[in-house]
Design an enzyme around this catalytic site. Structure first.
Site, mmCIF file in Angstrom:
data_model
loop_
_atom_site.group_PDB
_atom_site.id
_atom_site.type_symbol
_atom_site.label_atom_id
_atom_site.label_comp_id
_atom_site.label_asym_id
_atom_site.label_seq_id
_atom_site.Cartn_x
_atom_site.Cartn_y
_atom_site.Cartn_z
ATOM 1 C CB SER A 1 -23.786 -13.434 8.178
ATOM 2 O OG SER A 1 -24.271 -12.098 8.100
ATOM 3 N N GLY B 1 18.828 5.537 12.054
ATOM 4 C CA GLY B 1 19.074 6.215 10.784
ATOM 5 C C GLY B 1 18.192 5.729 9.659
ATOM 6 C CE LYS C 1 -24.204 -7.609 6.906
ATOM 7 N NZ LYS C 1 -23.845 -8.745 5.996
ATOM 8 C CB SER D 1 26.110 4.127 18.736
ATOM 9 O OG SER D 1 24.734 3.987 18.399
ATOM 10 C CB SER E 1 -20.297 -2.253 10.221
ATOM 11 O OG SER E 1 -21.189 -3.222 10.741
ATOM 12 C CG ASP F 1 26.671 8.865 8.558
ATOM 13 O OD1 ASP F 1 27.417 8.293 7.745
ATOM 14 O OD2 ASP F 1 25.746 9.621 8.216
#
Length: 636
Positions: free
Chosen positions: A472, A114, A474, A39, A542, A36
């Protein structure tokens, strides 16, 4: 040189400097659809106000032959499109700031992108702007991006708009075309809260009605773009609003001086005026208004000053000094509109740093009320927000802060969200109003403390947080650790991920947002159990560092032990007796950590266990040693 000669010689330099000091400053942005002419318009303003140096113009002339879109003419847009990617594509990507001045005013202009995918860049440019110049191609008229930009400009609190109907030369300077576009725009924006909408027919390429009136639009009797920019008043509201100043620094150079430094956000202040610390309600009167150039009789919005008070009161960095007759809201929850600016999505419940004025506190977006489609303005439900999304949200803070609605005060009603791990700004927000908690709910002071409960059990309360991939080991290690502690007479409880999802968290799925909420709830439960004096073992995948950091903060760093069960993915898959990894790789289980959902390993765990090289028995013994005597005796 005598004194008279010195004064004469100095006058040509001093007078222009004084003149610059007294000029008002207008910050504005340009926005509009791609191509448009944003710049080009700013380039024309710089060129016609004679603020382009000869070497700059020569460089642009050279670049015009390589990148330009105006044939043999100099392409003024290249004065702003500084990024190589922008020049190659002929579009604006980043926000380009330029300063220019006329005899009447100083200007800082932001040339914003834009494209819809650069909404965050536009929000950055608009956050400090007082006026928006929205460009429209006269050949095309209003398009979706025009409506989107007008909406965002309104959302970000800009109340003065110029509709620049550009390329008027390509429609034969038609008055009918101009009036139709201007009328459609005014009708479309009538409910946006703009205080002024000025439509100007321009040709940025040839300069028509930009800085000088065009003889080719005799039917137009309004101001040129520059004339309007020089004359429009945009700062009157800030000075007329109630006094607000966020304390940036407590100035205490010696025992005889104590002042509070900051930039006045709104209103005026004079010696003798009463002010109140918004959060505490403590009041005093202004004794002096101190600046580098001496004391002032009055200061107003936009001025950086140091205020001294007539009596000693408790004021700290981040406090807001306010007019006691019109105090800001003080609350730890508020409704707001949010522009998400990060590549990673917003996850409700995740802890961020929230900066409002000079106060930074912990907080989170608790609820996304609705995501707003910035093209159609339709609101729709959302569980998370992606890059450039705009939404209405509810924010909860770790402590109450002082603020105003953004519609009333852009300085004290704006805030940003900061990622706690990377320190990157991830969102910008505008506060709508405070959310009040039920007035009959208060924190109850308890006589028996966590330490007293733990001492009764002969131990120190603590939370031992096991994290690692599925498979794993845990949960097995945590189970063996609890058995060993129980055998020693310790009081423990094990919170296991699978067990919690059968009860407390059975309403949660496995999306990123649900994982965040899962860990938030578990962290709160673990804190309550630690308050009971227990050694709490928490075994959850987690996957996100931010939530593990939040859990550590919730519990307290001195009573939190992070155990990283570091087992390679390929080893975890060989232990997969339930076949979960195989189902995940086949696409039967979505959002599976390590396959289709990320795992962020701890960067500095308190203890790292490599179960591929260490037996589960040895790993459990190492955890027990860490709890009861690993460098710090956690037992009593």
């Amino acid at each position: 040189m005598n004194a008279v000669s010195q004064a004469v010689a100095a006058r040509p330099v001093a007078d222009p400097l004084v003149a610059q000091e007294t000029k008002s400053l207008l910050r504005f942005l340009t926005c509009g659809s791609v191509d448009d002419g944003k710049s080009t318009l700013i380039g024309r303003l710089l060129y016609d106000t004679k603020l382009v140096f000869e070497d700059q113009l020569a460089a642009v002339a050279r670049d015009s032959r390589k990148f330009g879109t105006t044939g043999e003419e100099v392409d003024l847009a290249l004065l702003l499109d500084g990024l190589e990617a922008e020049r190659e594509q002929g579009i604006t990507i980043d926000v380009a700031y330029r300063f220019f001045t006329t005899e009447r005013r100083k200007f800082i202009v932001a040339d914003t992108p834009g494209h819809e995918q650069y909404t965050r860049n536009m929000a950055t440019g608009a956050s400090t702007s007082d006026l928006a110049v929205i460009l429209v191609d006269a050949r095309v008229g209003l398009v979706t991006q025009t409506r989107r930009h007008a909406f965002l400009v309104s959302l970000l609190g800009i109340r003065h708009v110029v509709l620049a109907v550009n390329k008027i030369d390509l429609v034969d300077f038609s008055a009918e075309v101009f009036e139709r576009i201007a009328g459609e725009f005014r009708a479309f924006t009538k409910d946006f809260g703009f205080e002024s909408v000025e439509a100007v027919p321009v040709s940025a390429r040839f300069g028509d009605n930009v800085c000088s009136r065009s003889t080719r639009t005799p039917w137009y009797d309004g101001p040129t773009l520059l004339e309007h920019l020089e004359a429009v008043e945009v700062r009157t509201h800030a000075a007329a609003a109630p006094f607000r100043m966020s304390v940036q620094w407590v100035n205490r150079p010696d025992l005889d001086f104590r002042g509070f430094s900051g930039t006045i956000a709104s209103g005026r202040i004079r010696p003798g005026d009463a002010v109140v610390v918004a959060k505490s309600g403590t009041s005093a009167r202004v004794a002096r208004i101190v600046t580098w150039d001496g004391d002032l009789d009055e200061a107003e919005a936009g001025e950086a000053v140091t205020i001294t008070l007539d009596r000693e009161i408790d004021v700290s960095r981040g406090d807001v000094l306010a007019d006691p007759r019109a105090r800001p809201a003080v609350a730890d929850r508020f409704a707001a509109r949010l522009v998400w600016m990060a590549e990673e999505p917003l996850l409700p419940g995740r802890s961020y740093l929230i900066k409002c004025g000079t106060r930074t506190v912990a907080g989170s977006v608790m609820t996304i009320r609705a995501e707003i489609d910035v093209n159609s303005f339709v609101e729709r439900p959302a569980d998370t927000l992606a890059l450039n999304a705009v939404a209405r949200v509810e924010v909860a803070l770790g402590e109450a802060i002082a603020f105003d609605p953004y519609a009333e005060n852009r300085e004290t009603g704006a805030f940003i969200l900061i990622d706690r791990l990377t320190n990157a700004t991830v969102a910008a927000g505008m506060i709508d109003h405070a959310l009040r908690r039920a007035t009959n709910v208060h924190a109850q002071a308890l006589d028996v403390t966590r330490e007293a409960r733990a001492a009764q059990k002969g131990q120190r309360a603590k939370v031992v947080w096991f994290t690692g991939l599925s498979g794993s080991g845990k949960s097995t290690i945590a189970n063996r650790v609890e058995a060993a502690l129980h055998a020693q007479g310790r009081h423990t409880f094990l919170l296991d991920g699978d067990n919690i999802r059968h009860g407390l968290n059975k309403d949660l799925g496995f999306s990123d947002a649900d994982r965040v909420e899962n860990i938030r709830r578990v962290g709160e439960v673990a804190r309550l159990m630690a308050d009971a004096g227990l050694i709490v073992l928490v075994s959850f995948i987690s996957p996100f560092r931010a939530e593990r950091a939040m859990a550590r903060e919730t519990i307290g760093a001195g009573e939190f032990l992070e155990i990283f069960v570091d087992t390679p993915l390929e080893v975890c898959e060989t232990r997969d007796v339930k076949g979960l990894y195989a189902k995940a790789r086949a696409g039967a289980i979505p959002n599976f950590t390590g396959i289709s959902s990320p795992y962020e390993p701890p960067e500095d765990p308190d203890l790292r266990l490599d179960t591929a090289a260490t037996s589960l028995e040895a790993a459990a013994e190492a955890v027990v040693a860490a709890i009861l005597g690993g460098g710090e005796d956690w037992s009593i």
